[in-house]
Design a protein around this motif. Structure first.
Motif, PDB file in Angstrom:
ATOM      1  N   GLY A  35       0.810  -1.211   0.000  1.00 43.01           N
ATOM      2  CA  GLY A  35       0.000   0.000   0.000  1.00 43.01           C
ATOM      3  C   GLY A  35       0.843   1.260   0.000  1.00 43.01           C
ATOM      4  O   GLY A  35       0.562   2.213  -0.745  1.00 43.01           O
ATOM      5  N   LEU A  36       1.883   1.290   0.810  1.00 43.26           N
ATOM      6  CA  LEU A  36       2.771   2.452   0.846  1.00 43.26           C
ATOM      7  C   LEU A  36       3.533   2.611  -0.472  1.00 43.26           C
ATOM      8  O   LEU A  36       3.676   3.715  -0.993  1.00 43.26           O
ATOM      9  N   ALA A  38       2.586   1.580  -3.442  1.00 45.22           N
ATOM     10  CA  ALA A  38       1.628   2.023  -4.452  1.00 45.22           C
ATOM     11  C   ALA A  38       1.333   3.509  -4.296  1.00 45.22           C
ATOM     12  O   ALA A  38       1.262   4.246  -5.289  1.00 45.22           O
ATOM     13  N   PHE A  39       1.183   3.962  -3.095  1.00 44.33           N
ATOM     14  CA  PHE A  39       0.917   5.377  -2.846  1.00 44.33           C
ATOM     15  C   PHE A  39       2.054   6.234  -3.389  1.00 44.33           C
ATOM     16  O   PHE A  39       1.830   7.191  -4.133  1.00 44.33           O
ATOM     17  N   PHE A  40       3.283   5.899  -3.035  1.00 42.77           N
ATOM     18  CA  PHE A  40       4.422   6.703  -3.468  1.00 42.77           C
ATOM     19  C   PHE A  40       4.678   6.599  -4.971  1.00 42.77           C
ATOM     20  O   PHE A  40       5.203   7.532  -5.578  1.00 42.77           O
ATOM     21  N   LYS A  42       2.258   6.277  -7.079  1.00 45.57           N
ATOM     22  CA  LYS A  42       1.028   6.809  -7.685  1.00 45.57           C
ATOM     23  C   LYS A  42       0.344   5.780  -8.593  1.00 45.57           C
ATOM     24  O   LYS A  42       0.020   6.036  -9.742  1.00 45.57           O
ATOM     25  N   ALA A  45      -2.825  -0.157  -5.586  1.00 46.20           N
ATOM     26  CA  ALA A  45      -2.187  -1.291  -4.907  1.00 46.20           C
ATOM     27  C   ALA A  45      -2.600  -2.582  -5.606  1.00 46.20           C
ATOM     28  O   ALA A  45      -3.692  -2.679  -6.149  1.00 46.20           O
TER      29      ALA A  45
END
Length: 50
Positions: A35-36, A38-40, A42, A45
């Motif tokens: 999740g982290l 994927a967030f960074f 962009k 996930a």
């Protein structure tokens, strides 16, 4: 943790250390790392349905 706060536990070093340990343990899971990342990056996930 919420149960301890509901019971009136003070915001002391013990509670803060326990909170930090819980957050670290959760962030170490495969799901959290993905999740982290994927967030960074962009991107969705890999555990999300598209």
């Amino acid at each position: 943790m919420l149960a301890r706060l509901r019971q009136g536990s003070p915001w002391d070093d013990t509670l803060l250390a326990d909170t930090a340990q819980r957050i670290a343990a959760i962030r170490a899971t495969d799901e959290a790392r993905e999740g982290l990342a994927a967030f960074f990056e962009k991107r969705p996930a890999n555990w999300l349905e598209n």
